[in-house]
Write an enzyme that holds these catalytic residues in place. Sequence first.
Site, mmCIF file in Angstrom:
data_model
loop_
_atom_site.group_PDB
_atom_site.id
_atom_site.type_symbol
_atom_site.label_atom_id
_atom_site.label_comp_id
_atom_site.label_asym_id
_atom_site.label_seq_id
_atom_site.Cartn_x
_atom_site.Cartn_y
_atom_site.Cartn_z
ATOM 1 N N THR A 8 24.282 -43.742 13.461
ATOM 2 C CA THR A 8 23.260 -43.935 12.440
ATOM 3 C C THR A 8 23.042 -45.414 12.206
ATOM 4 O O THR A 8 23.930 -46.231 12.476
ATOM 5 C CB THR A 8 23.661 -43.264 11.109
ATOM 6 N N ASP A 69 21.992 -35.054 10.679
ATOM 7 C CA ASP A 69 20.590 -34.978 10.322
ATOM 8 C C ASP A 69 20.497 -34.164 9.045
ATOM 9 O O ASP A 69 21.165 -33.133 8.904
ATOM 10 C CB ASP A 69 19.754 -34.341 11.438
ATOM 11 N N ASP A 152 16.793 -38.565 -4.050
ATOM 12 C CA ASP A 152 17.812 -38.494 -5.113
ATOM 13 C C ASP A 152 17.244 -38.476 -6.535
ATOM 14 O O ASP A 152 17.736 -37.714 -7.375
ATOM 15 C CB ASP A 152 18.804 -39.660 -4.980
HETATM 16 P P1 IMP Z 1 18.666 -38.262 7.490
HETATM 17 O O1 IMP Z 1 18.555 -37.275 8.560
HETATM 18 O O2 IMP Z 1 20.024 -38.266 6.865
HETATM 19 O O3 IMP Z 1 18.213 -39.639 7.888
HETATM 20 O O4 IMP Z 1 17.742 -37.823 6.314
HETATM 21 C C1 IMP Z 1 16.353 -37.663 6.467
HETATM 22 C C2 IMP Z 1 15.695 -37.901 5.123
HETATM 23 O O5 IMP Z 1 16.172 -36.948 4.179
HETATM 24 C C3 IMP Z 1 15.997 -39.260 4.510
HETATM 25 O O6 IMP Z 1 15.099 -40.238 4.965
HETATM 26 C C4 IMP Z 1 15.799 -38.974 3.032
HETATM 27 O O7 IMP Z 1 14.438 -38.988 2.705
HETATM 28 C C5 IMP Z 1 16.312 -37.560 2.921
HETATM 29 N N1 IMP Z 1 17.743 -37.568 2.539
HETATM 30 C C6 IMP Z 1 18.816 -37.443 3.351
HETATM 31 N N2 IMP Z 1 19.957 -37.489 2.652
HETATM 32 C C7 IMP Z 1 19.590 -37.661 1.369
HETATM 33 C C8 IMP Z 1 20.343 -37.792 0.162
HETATM 34 O O8 IMP Z 1 21.580 -37.774 0.108
HETATM 35 N N3 IMP Z 1 19.614 -37.942 -0.954
HETATM 36 C C9 IMP Z 1 18.259 -37.978 -0.957
HETATM 37 N N4 IMP Z 1 17.525 -37.877 0.126
HETATM 38 C C10 IMP Z 1 18.187 -37.714 1.298
#
Ligand code: IMP
Length: 195
Positions: A8, A69, A152
């Site tokens: 990441t 993800d 969040d």
């Molecule tokens: P990723 O796959 O973890 O990059 O998450 C994709 C998207 O989901 C991020 O860009 C955020 O918009 C949302 N997201 C992921 N984890 C969180 C979290 O813990 N809190 C709030 N939004 C999240």
Amino acid sequence: MEKLVFATNNKHKTQEVLALLNNKFKICTLEEIGFREEIPEEAATLEENARQKAYFIYKKYGLNCFADDTGLEIEALGGAPGVYSARYAGEEKDSNANIEKVLSQLNGEKNRKAAFRTFIILILDGKEYVFEGKVTGTILQETKGVSGFGYDPVFVPDGYNETFAEMPLDLKNKISHRGLAIKKLVTFLNKKYNE
Ligand code: IMP
């Protein structure tokens, strides 16, 4: 100490993972292994995206690694934004714009139920392992709180009265989707290396 790459570029996530790992493993970030691009994420599901990212790094560097993800699934929106959570309002991946889009789509909607889901795919010595974490909750009508990231400020997990953005990070880590998935990963690794 076992070395693992966390595939990441997200500093918030790396901090969250490091806080849970108790220094037991040496976690390398993509920057530390010299990878500074974006890993392709073109799959139709969260699980497949995590798999694609983990194998991308494993094949390129031959290093044990894991990728995650995450998506926010909103019941009244048929599971959206889901796999498109990061770029829901456009390629700029603007969290404020994403939140605005979700809130306007939910305008007047009584069903505010939602869930964050995280998949982690670990590739260890050529074998694949899957870990899933999920937290259910409610989408507010407006933002509250300033910590955290992404959605969040509008997400209140079930059993709490504050959003993820109002909670101390250690509490969020304890109960969050990613926290739960990471705990499963860590439990697995501890067991494996204590055998
Ligand atoms: P990723 O796959 O973890 O990059 O998450 C994709 C998207 O989901 C991020 O860009 C955020 O918009 C949302 N997201 C992921 N984890 C969180 C979290 O813990 N809190 C709030 N939004 C999240």
